[in-house]
Design an enzyme around this catalytic site. Structure first.
Site, mmCIF file in Angstrom:
data_model
loop_
_atom_site.group_PDB
_atom_site.id
_atom_site.type_symbol
_atom_site.label_atom_id
_atom_site.label_comp_id
_atom_site.label_asym_id
_atom_site.label_seq_id
_atom_site.Cartn_x
_atom_site.Cartn_y
_atom_site.Cartn_z
ATOM 1 N N SER A 45 35.386 35.776 37.449
ATOM 2 C CA SER A 45 36.367 35.765 36.988
ATOM 3 C C SER A 45 36.848 33.965 35.999
ATOM 4 O O SER A 45 35.733 34.011 35.266
ATOM 5 C CB SER A 45 37.692 36.010 37.921
ATOM 6 O OG SER A 45 38.764 35.845 37.940
ATOM 7 N N ASP B 145 37.945 43.053 36.505
ATOM 8 C CA ASP B 145 37.281 41.217 37.089
ATOM 9 C C ASP B 145 36.642 41.682 38.604
ATOM 10 O O ASP B 145 36.441 42.532 39.088
ATOM 11 C CB ASP B 145 38.678 40.720 37.977
ATOM 12 C CG ASP B 145 39.089 39.740 38.704
ATOM 13 O OD1 ASP B 145 38.193 38.989 38.793
ATOM 14 O OD2 ASP B 145 39.306 38.728 38.470
#
Length: 305
Positions: free
Chosen positions: A42, A158
């Site tokens: 991320s 993510d």
């Protein structure tokens, strides 16, 4: 002759708290510690890409000049419900301050990888080749903010959902000593916005659709995100509840993953006061990143002597 220790740096997920990674990297460099392997999930993937591409100072300059209004401009309401990040503006930012669109992972001076999640299977995906920018995009696609990204015939989201602090990826790429940066160590149950009733527009169109109600709620959240009041504490709203849920999930996954594959050094910046989308608090996060390195001087002396 003593073998050179191969150092890995695992940069964790944490949205706006991720600017602390910049301070960590700068402090490590000041101490003469240059990671050979850099892996990120991320926001960790984004900052890691800036570092291995030679743009970490450029990114810091941008981050420290970011204010509330500029942050808000990166969010637009998408009535398709695929996300509310302004993709064009974000792409320009990534290309200018993180990594050139044409840069390949294979051509970097350091081993680099990002982590993403296969939306269909839930499998952990390691991006170790191809365009650096594509690998970052897939790793930062937090559900609700970004739409899923099609990459190598898979829909990716993510990486923090499966491996928030990618110690295991550093090991796989040959690191002997792993320095892990966990942004989620002190955030569970922390940081709910206090929102006074008068800040919320309760007017509704006649018979609003679910999409209209949801996007209006997001609009209220983003417009009020940057104001805090001293009014009596209110119950967490929907967006805060979602953010807290992400925090809890990533904290539990991080604990589980690092219990099975513990890093040699764990840096835990104290960032509970910074909300998930408060990207304009970069200077504060960077300083705490530096402080987290200072707190572990003995660990560095022991493992990297």
């Amino acid at each position: 002759m003593k073998k050179k220790v191969k150092i890995g740096l695992a940069l964790g997920s944490g949205a706006a708290r991720g600017w602390a990674h910049i301070g960590v990297i700068q402090q490590l460099i000041e101490r003469g510690i240059e990671p050979d392997v850099v892996c990120g999930s991320s926001i960790g993937a984004l900052v890691g890409a800036a570092y291995v591409s030679g743009n970490i100072n450029k990114l810091q300059d941008w981050v420290t000049q970011l204010d509330k209004l500029q942050t808000a401009r990166y969010f637009t309401i998408n009535r398709s419900l695929r996300g509310f990040v302004n993709k064009d503006r974000l792409h320009h930012f990534l290309d200018e301050f993180v990594v050139n669109t044409n840069q390949n992972i294979e051509d970097l001076d350091k081993a680099f990888a990002t982590v993403a999640t296969d939306l269909n299977t839930g499998r952990e995906i390691w991006n170790t080749e191809g365009k650096v920018l594509d690998s970052v995009w897939s790793s930062i696609s937090l559900p609700g903010l970004f739409p899923a990204i099609k990459h190598d015939d898979r829909w990716l989201i993510d990486g923090g959902l499966v491996n928030p602090v990618p110690v295991s990826v550093c090991r796989a790429l040959g690191a002997d000593v792993v320095i892990a940066v966990n942004l989620n160590s002190d955030i569970v149950g922390k940081h709910f916005r206090a929102e006074s009733p008068q800040e919320v527009d309760t007017s509704e169109p006649a018979n609003p659709s679910f999409t209209e109600r949801f996007t209006d709620m997001v609009a209220d959240y983003t417009s009020n995100l940057f104001s805090h009041t001293d009014e009596e504490e209110q119950a967490p709203d929907l967006m805060d509840a979602i953010a807290a849920s992400i925090n809890i999930t990533q904290d539990r996954i991080t604990r589980s993953r690092m219990a099975g594959d513990p890093p040699e050094i764990i840096l835990s910046p104290r960032l509970s006061q910074i909300g998930i989308l408060e990207f304009y608090r970069g200077a504060e996060a960077i300083e705490e990143g530096k402080a987290s390195v200072e707190r572990h001087q003995r660990d560095f002396a022991y493992f990297l002597q």
